[in-house]
Design an enzyme around this catalytic site. Structure first.
Site, PDB file in Angstrom:
ATOM      1  N   ASP A  33      -4.597   3.524  -2.405  1.00 40.73           N
ATOM      2  CA  ASP A  33      -5.720   3.848  -1.511  1.00 40.73           C
ATOM      3  C   ASP A  33      -6.244   5.252  -1.755  1.00 40.73           C
ATOM      4  O   ASP A  33      -5.577   6.238  -1.431  1.00 40.73           O
ATOM      5  CB  ASP A  33      -5.242   3.774  -0.052  1.00 40.73           C
ATOM      6  CG  ASP A  33      -5.103   2.354   0.445  1.00 40.73           C
ATOM      7  OD1 ASP A  33      -6.040   1.567   0.266  1.00 40.73           O
ATOM      8  OD2 ASP A  33      -4.045   2.036   1.026  1.00 40.73           O
ATOM      9  N   MET A  68      -8.961   8.097  -0.819  1.00 37.70           N
ATOM     10  CA  MET A  68      -9.864   8.492   0.277  1.00 37.70           C
ATOM     11  C   MET A  68     -10.397   9.889  -0.001  1.00 37.70           C
ATOM     12  O   MET A  68      -9.622  10.788  -0.361  1.00 37.70           O
ATOM     13  CB  MET A  68      -9.107   8.496   1.598  1.00 37.70           C
ATOM     14  CG  MET A  68      -8.449   7.162   1.913  1.00 37.70           C
ATOM     15  SD  MET A  68      -7.547   7.253   3.464  1.00 37.70           S
ATOM     16  CE  MET A  68      -6.803   5.623   3.501  1.00 37.70           C
ATOM     17  N   ASP A  75      -6.687  -6.491   3.869  1.00 39.82           N
ATOM     18  CA  ASP A  75      -6.059  -5.163   3.914  1.00 39.82           C
ATOM     19  C   ASP A  75      -6.203  -4.561   5.308  1.00 39.82           C
ATOM     20  O   ASP A  75      -7.316  -4.340   5.790  1.00 39.82           O
ATOM     21  CB  ASP A  75      -6.762  -4.284   2.875  1.00 39.82           C
ATOM     22  CG  ASP A  75      -6.218  -2.862   2.795  1.00 39.82           C
ATOM     23  OD1 ASP A  75      -5.193  -2.576   3.420  1.00 39.82           O
ATOM     24  OD2 ASP A  75      -6.841  -2.053   2.076  1.00 39.82           O
ATOM     25  N   HIS A 119      -7.968   0.978  -4.625  1.00 38.97           N
ATOM     26  CA  HIS A 119      -8.956   0.759  -3.552  1.00 38.97           C
ATOM     27  C   HIS A 119      -9.664   2.086  -3.303  1.00 38.97           C
ATOM     28  O   HIS A 119      -9.092   2.994  -2.687  1.00 38.97           O
ATOM     29  CB  HIS A 119      -8.200   0.266  -2.307  1.00 38.97           C
ATOM     30  CG  HIS A 119      -9.065   0.050  -1.113  1.00 38.97           C
ATOM     31  ND1 HIS A 119      -8.541  -0.171   0.147  1.00 38.97           N
ATOM     32  CD2 HIS A 119     -10.423  -0.023  -0.966  1.00 38.97           C
ATOM     33  CE1 HIS A 119      -9.528  -0.347   1.003  1.00 38.97           C
ATOM     34  NE2 HIS A 119     -10.678  -0.252   0.365  1.00 38.97           N
ATOM     35  N   MET A 140     -11.999   4.283  -1.435  1.00 45.20           N
ATOM     36  CA  MET A 140     -12.754   4.504  -0.186  1.00 45.20           C
ATOM     37  C   MET A 140     -13.449   5.849  -0.351  1.00 45.20           C
ATOM     38  O   MET A 140     -13.094   6.853   0.281  1.00 45.20           O
ATOM     39  CB  MET A 140     -11.788   4.482   1.002  1.00 45.20           C
ATOM     40  CG  MET A 140     -11.275   3.075   1.291  1.00 45.20           C
ATOM     41  SD  MET A 140      -9.815   3.063   2.339  1.00 45.20           S
ATOM     42  CE  MET A 140      -8.562   3.275   1.085  1.00 45.20           C
ATOM     43  N   HIS A 194      -0.884  -1.254  -4.316  1.00 44.60           N
ATOM     44  CA  HIS A 194      -2.200  -0.953  -3.737  1.00 44.60           C
ATOM     45  C   HIS A 194      -2.313   0.561  -3.592  1.00 44.60           C
ATOM     46  O   HIS A 194      -1.514   1.196  -2.896  1.00 44.60           O
ATOM     47  CB  HIS A 194      -2.335  -1.663  -2.393  1.00 44.60           C
ATOM     48  CG  HIS A 194      -3.690  -1.577  -1.786  1.00 44.60           C
ATOM     49  ND1 HIS A 194      -4.732  -2.395  -2.171  1.00 44.60           N
ATOM     50  CD2 HIS A 194      -4.188  -0.781  -0.807  1.00 44.60           C
ATOM     51  CE1 HIS A 194      -5.811  -2.105  -1.449  1.00 44.60           C
ATOM     52  NE2 HIS A 194      -5.508  -1.123  -0.620  1.00 44.60           N
ATOM     53  N   SER A 217       0.844  -1.193   0.000  1.00 45.97           N
ATOM     54  CA  SER A 217       0.000   0.000   0.000  1.00 45.97           C
ATOM     55  C   SER A 217       0.876   1.237   0.000  1.00 45.97           C
ATOM     56  O   SER A 217       1.583   1.522   0.977  1.00 45.97           O
ATOM     57  CB  SER A 217      -0.906   0.021   1.228  1.00 45.97           C
ATOM     58  OG  SER A 217      -1.495   1.302   1.333  1.00 45.97           O
ATOM     59  N   MET A 237     -11.589  -6.048   4.769  1.00 47.75           N
ATOM     60  CA  MET A 237     -10.837  -5.063   5.551  1.00 47.75           C
ATOM     61  C   MET A 237     -10.588  -5.620   6.950  1.00 47.75           C
ATOM     62  O   MET A 237     -11.521  -6.048   7.636  1.00 47.75           O
ATOM     63  CB  MET A 237     -11.618  -3.749   5.659  1.00 47.75           C
ATOM     64  CG  MET A 237     -11.705  -2.940   4.379  1.00 47.75           C
ATOM     65  SD  MET A 237     -10.128  -2.541   3.609  1.00 47.75           S
ATOM     66  CE  MET A 237      -9.324  -1.576   4.893  1.00 47.75           C
TER      67      MET A 237
HETATM   68  C1  DX5 Z   1      -6.587   1.577   5.125  1.00 45.86           C
HETATM   69  C2  DX5 Z   1      -6.042   1.257   3.760  1.00 45.86           C
HETATM   70  C3  DX5 Z   1      -4.939   0.299   3.796  1.00 45.86           C
HETATM   71  C4  DX5 Z   1      -3.711   0.777   4.528  1.00 45.86           C
HETATM   72  C5  DX5 Z   1      -2.949  -0.415   4.975  1.00 45.86           C
HETATM   73  O1  DX5 Z   1      -7.709   2.348   4.993  1.00 45.86           O
HETATM   74  O2  DX5 Z   1      -7.066   0.707   2.941  1.00 45.86           O
HETATM   75  O3  DX5 Z   1      -4.588  -0.154   2.487  1.00 45.86           O
HETATM   76  O4  DX5 Z   1      -2.883   1.592   3.748  1.00 45.86           O
HETATM   77  O5  DX5 Z   1      -1.877   0.024   5.749  1.00 45.86           O
HETATM   78  P1  DX5 Z   1      -1.216  -0.922   6.854  1.00 45.86           P
HETATM   79  O6  DX5 Z   1      -0.701  -2.124   6.130  1.00 45.86           O
HETATM   80  O7  DX5 Z   1      -0.176  -0.055   7.431  1.00 45.86           O
HETATM   81  O8  DX5 Z   1      -2.318  -1.293   7.827  1.00 45.86           O
HETATM   82 ZN    ZN Z   2      -6.481  -0.269   1.043  1.00 44.73          ZN
END
Ligand code: DX5
Ligand code: ZN
Length: 216
Positions: free
Chosen positions: A34, A36, A175, A66, A68, A32, A7, A137
């Site tokens: 992310d 947001m 994840d 991903h 969110m 990955h 990630s 998750m």
């Molecule tokens: C959280 C993200 C994850 C996060 C994982 O909302 O979707 O992908 O970056 O990070 P670690 O591996 O540090 O928990």
């Molecule tokens: Zn993620």
């Protein structure tokens, strides 16, 4: 052998290209990404332009996006055009799930659907035959570096059983808080893809961390 999707939320954004190249060279199968929006989750990360730049610098990487965000139906196209290989969104976001999956597929991307820790994994079952990946998750989405929630293991196992029972090819991804300590139980429960942010980019040797997770 697990697949590893580091990630990049935990990468050094001042050196994003070289951080990504290093984990790909170490054998990570995906990156990955992310996204947001500050609404679906209480944090804002990065969006379309950063993916576009990364894709230009590293065109052969598999971008595991991903989302969110509240509105994946609207944003699927710009992320697909920016280079997303797979687009995962959340069942809880309130969009039209079937229409969004169809849109992602029509854009030429692989499809993924995710549930937050307190959503039943069985809620994914009606969509499994339309999915390339189902994401469990193991932390509340929004931030990297949180503690793995062991309740995710039963959900991974239930998903694995249902996918195998129906003879589907959907991958199971986990994840949140995945590292060398929590990863083995995830693989044991049936996870195919391990997302790891801080366990990779926060490690003294990210390449070794990728190799360690891949070997699980
Ligand atoms: C959280 C993200 C994850 C996060 C994982 O909302 O979707 O992908 O970056 O990070 P670690 O591996 O540090 O928990
Ligand atoms: Zn993620």
């Amino acid at each position: 052998m697990a697949m590893v999707s580091p990630s990049i939320l935990s990468a050094d954004f001042a050196h994003l290209g070289s951080d990504c190249r290093a984990v790909l060279d170490a054998g990570a199968q995906m990156l990955h990404y992310d996204v947001m929006d500050g609404h679906f989750v209480p944090n804002i990360s990065f969006g379309v332009p950063v993916l576009k730049s990364l894709h230009k610098a590293l065109p052969d990487a598999f971008y595991d996006v991903h989302l969110m965000i509240d509105d994946p139906l609207t944003y699927a196209e710009p992320f697909a055009k920016a280079g997303a290989s797979l687009i995962t969104f959340h069942l809880e976001c309130g969009c039209d799930t079937a229409a969004t999956l169809a849109r992602i597929k029509a854009l030429g991307c692989k499809t993924g659907l995710s549930v937050k820790p307190h959503t039943s994994v069985q809620a994914l079952f009606p969509y499994l035959d339309q999915l390339d990946l189902a994401l469990v998750m193991s932390v509340e989405p929004g931030f990297g570096g949180q503690k793995f929630m062991p309740m995710a293991l039963d959900k991974i196992h239930a998903l694995r059983e249902e996918i195998d029972r129906r003879g589907l090819s959907c991958l199971v991804e986990v994840d949140g808080g995945v590292d060398a300590v929590t990863g083995p139980a995830c693989v044991e429960a049936g996870a195919d893809v391990l997302v790891a942010g801080s366990a990779v980019f926060g490690a003294a040797d990210p390449a070794a961390a990728v190799a360690g997770l891949k070997a699980l």
